[in-house]
Scaffold this motif. Structure first.
Motif, PDB file in Angstrom:
ATOM      1  N   ILE A   3       0.925  -1.132  -0.001  1.00 32.16           N
ATOM      2  CA  ILE A   3       0.153   0.013   0.153  1.00 32.16           C
ATOM      3  C   ILE A   3       0.860   1.295  -0.036  1.00 32.16           C
ATOM      4  N   SER A   6       2.285   1.806  -3.640  1.00 29.52           N
ATOM      5  CA  SER A   6       1.227   2.140  -4.278  1.00 29.52           C
ATOM      6  C   SER A   6       0.900   3.546  -4.081  1.00 29.52           C
ATOM      7  N   LYS A   7       0.953   4.137  -2.875  1.00 25.91           N
ATOM      8  CA  LYS A   7       0.830   5.457  -2.567  1.00 25.91           C
ATOM      9  C   LYS A   7       1.887   6.193  -3.247  1.00 25.91           C
ATOM     10  N   TYR A  10       1.537   6.712  -6.728  1.00 27.57           N
ATOM     11  CA  TYR A  10       0.649   7.888  -6.968  1.00 27.57           C
ATOM     12  C   TYR A  10       1.110   9.253  -6.857  1.00 27.57           C
ATOM     13  N   GLU A  11       1.966   9.218  -5.699  1.00 27.47           N
ATOM     14  CA  GLU A  11       2.325  10.700  -5.611  1.00 27.47           C
ATOM     15  C   GLU A  11       3.473  11.153  -6.650  1.00 27.47           C
ATOM     16  N   ALA A  51      -3.229   2.875 -10.463  1.00 28.12           N
ATOM     17  CA  ALA A  51      -2.617   4.048  -9.835  1.00 28.12           C
ATOM     18  C   ALA A  51      -2.812   5.046 -11.206  1.00 28.12           C
ATOM     19  N   LYS A  54      -6.507   6.044 -11.031  1.00 22.05           N
ATOM     20  CA  LYS A  54      -6.723   7.132  -9.959  1.00 22.05           C
ATOM     21  C   LYS A  54      -6.198   8.470 -10.299  1.00 22.05           C
TER      22      LYS A  54
END
Length: 76
Positions: A3, A6-7, A10-11, A51, A54
């Motif tokens: 997780i 994944s974050k 995305y960032e 990702a 999103k």
């Protein structure tokens, strides 16, 4: 992919324009994953798609424009 990773992906898509443009311009998902892995991320096809989805969904809602999976603007 964890997780946290994944974050982080995305960032990175949000913050790093060069990285984002290279990912969005990749010639297909296989090349996209190769590029992302070259930046130290370890992820599956589904994780990359989530990702990117999103990112493009949030970008489209922030700018009131629609984007394809690869970040191309869809004309209105």
């Amino acid at each position: 992919m964890t997780i946290a990773q994944s974050k982080a992906l995305y960032e990175r898509l949000q913050a790093d324009e060069v990285f984002r443009n290279r990912v969005l311009a990749a010639d297909g998902m296989e090349k996209c994953i190769e590029l992302i892995e070259s930046y130290g991320f370890n992820c599956s096809n589904d994780e990359v798609q989530m990702a990117l989805n999103k990112y493009t969904t949030n970008t489209a809602s922030d700018t009131s424009e629609n984007f394809t999976l690869w970040g191309n603007r869809i004309p209105r």
